[in-house]
Design a protein around this motif. Structure first.
Motif, PDB file in Angstrom:
ATOM      1  N   ARG A  48       0.786  -1.377  -0.038  1.00 43.94           N
ATOM      2  CA  ARG A  48       0.121   0.044   0.028  1.00 43.94           C
ATOM      3  C   ARG A  48       0.775   1.164   0.147  1.00 43.94           C
ATOM      4  NH1 ARG A  48      -3.129  -0.356   5.408  1.00 43.94           N
ATOM      5  NH2 ARG A  48      -1.763  -0.096   6.907  1.00 43.94           N
ATOM      6  N   SER A  49       0.410   2.350  -0.424  1.00 44.96           N
ATOM      7  CA  SER A  49       0.968   3.631  -0.382  1.00 44.96           C
ATOM      8  C   SER A  49       0.045   4.524  -0.301  1.00 44.96           C
ATOM      9  CB  SER A  49       1.691   3.740  -1.882  1.00 44.96           C
ATOM     10  OG  SER A  49       0.753   3.750  -2.807  1.00 44.96           O
ATOM     11  N   THR A  50       0.373   5.936   0.070  1.00 43.88           N
ATOM     12  CA  THR A  50      -0.476   7.240   0.003  1.00 43.88           C
ATOM     13  C   THR A  50       0.532   8.366  -0.544  1.00 43.88           C
ATOM     14  OG1 THR A  50       0.343   7.631   2.108  1.00 43.88           O
ATOM     15  CG2 THR A  50      -1.527   6.342   2.186  1.00 43.88           C
ATOM     16  N   ALA A  51      -0.392   9.276  -0.946  1.00 42.00           N
ATOM     17  CA  ALA A  51       0.136  10.582  -1.351  1.00 42.00           C
ATOM     18  C   ALA A  51      -0.685  11.646  -1.104  1.00 42.00           C
ATOM     19  CB  ALA A  51       0.548  10.604  -2.828  1.00 42.00           C
ATOM     20  N   VAL A  53      -3.577  10.555  -7.114  1.00 40.59           N
ATOM     21  CA  VAL A  53      -3.777   8.927  -7.333  1.00 40.59           C
ATOM     22  C   VAL A  53      -2.647   8.296  -8.152  1.00 40.59           C
ATOM     23  CG1 VAL A  53      -5.137   7.259  -8.556  1.00 40.59           C
ATOM     24  CG2 VAL A  53      -6.219   8.919  -7.197  1.00 40.59           C
ATOM     25  N   LEU A  54      -2.193   9.075  -9.159  1.00 40.45           N
ATOM     26  CA  LEU A  54      -1.091   8.611  -9.846  1.00 40.45           C
ATOM     27  C   LEU A  54       0.117   8.666  -8.883  1.00 40.45           C
ATOM     28  CD1 LEU A  54      -1.276  10.790 -13.200  1.00 40.45           C
ATOM     29  CD2 LEU A  54      -1.609   8.329 -12.809  1.00 40.45           C
ATOM     30  N   THR A  97      -2.234   5.607 -17.547  1.00 41.43           N
ATOM     31  CA  THR A  97      -1.344   4.792 -16.865  1.00 41.43           C
ATOM     32  C   THR A  97      -1.133   3.426 -17.694  1.00 41.43           C
ATOM     33  OG1 THR A  97      -3.031   3.452 -15.694  1.00 41.43           O
ATOM     34  CG2 THR A  97      -1.932   5.426 -14.576  1.00 41.43           C
ATOM     35  N   GLY A  98      -2.018   3.233 -18.686  1.00 42.14           N
ATOM     36  CA  GLY A  98      -1.967   2.266 -19.504  1.00 42.14           C
ATOM     37  C   GLY A  98      -2.325   0.718 -18.783  1.00 42.14           C
ATOM     38  N   LEU A  99      -2.849   1.149 -17.544  1.00 45.15           N
ATOM     39  CA  LEU A  99      -3.300  -0.299 -17.013  1.00 45.15           C
ATOM     40  C   LEU A  99      -4.724  -0.563 -17.103  1.00 45.15           C
ATOM     41  CD1 LEU A  99      -1.642   0.866 -13.379  1.00 45.15           C
ATOM     42  CD2 LEU A  99      -0.808  -1.069 -14.568  1.00 45.15           C
TER      43      LEU A  99
END
Length: 240
Positions: A73-76, A97-98, A134-136
DNA sequence: GCGACAG
DNA sequence: ATCTTGTCGC
């Protein structure tokens, strides 16, 4: 956690934002099935706001699609980059989000957004936008029908009904719990609608909302609460 | 013109 | 999104 600044050239007016959507929507890929449910990684992203302090916090939570265990997990955090305007939600959420996705230590796999993809006034909602940038593979799972119409799905979990813009099916109302209000699924990028619904159902074994958005929602709220009062540091604000 | 409207 | 307590039910 990382901090973000609104990208240079980010739209300022609604007209500019709509023009960006009209330009980018030609790049959405709708003819791929996407990853099979229950395999690989599935990542939930969500954003929380404090408009008073001009702070926005995003979270990305990666789950093992088979077990729904948290893998990473990560946050920004950043500053609010656009006001809330129905149809332009992406411009409010995407920069942060990016940054959260970039901060992940592993590939996100399928990304599940809180909101819409194809089900959008210009057929280019948050999930579509994030997918193109993102291409995702991405899908959108929303809690409300927005401007679209639908009939009540049957009572049992797993029942669906078309989400309609006139006669066009732009998504699906999907019941994830018996007799409980459905969620509204639409395609983002590189995933079919059938597959998007299958993923959503697999991600919601116990609650109405998929575990991806539940986990991401809880995490971004925590990140917002822990963010510095007055907003995140800006480049040059501190020494060196 | 008025109201509705993902988060 | 966010403001907010208790309460009914499994």
């Amino acid at each position: 956690m990382t901090t973000v600044r609104t990208p240079a050239g980010w739209p300022v007016t609604e007209e500019e934002a709509r023009a960006v959507q009209d330009r980018l929507r030609t790049r959405v890929v709708l003819d791929e099935p996407g990853p099979p449910p229950g395999t690989g990684h599935v990542t939930g992203v969500d954003v929380a706001y404090d408009d008073e302090r001009d702070v926005v916090a995003a979270a990305a939570v990666v789950l093992d699609a088979a077990t729904l265990d948290v893998v990473a997990r990560s946050t920004a955090v950043g500053r609010v980059s656009f006001p809330y305007v129905p149809g332009l939600l992406a411009f409010r959420e995407i920069p942060t989000v990016l940054a959260a996705l970039d901060a992940l230590p592993c590939p996100p796999g399928l990304v599940v957004c809180d909101g819409y993809g194809l089900a959008h006034p210009r057929r280019f909602g948050l999930a579509s936008h994030l997918g193109v940038l993102t291409g995702l593979p991405t899908i959108g799972v929303a809690k409300n029908p927005f401007t679209f119409t639908h009939e009540e799905p049957d009572t049992p979990r797993g029942s669906t009904s078309p989400l309609l813009a006139g006669r066009e099916e732009v998504g699906r109302a999907l019941r994830t719990r018996d007799a409980v209000k459905p969620v509204f699924v639409s395609v983002g990028h590189r995933v079919s609608l059938d597959n998007a619904c299958a993923h959503t159902l697999a991600l919601a074994p116990g609650y109405r909302l998929p575990e991806t958005t539940r986990r991401a929602d809880a995490l971004c709220r925590r990140a917002l609460a822990g963010a510095a009062p007055g907003g995140p540091p800006v480049q040059g604000e501190y020494g060196a």
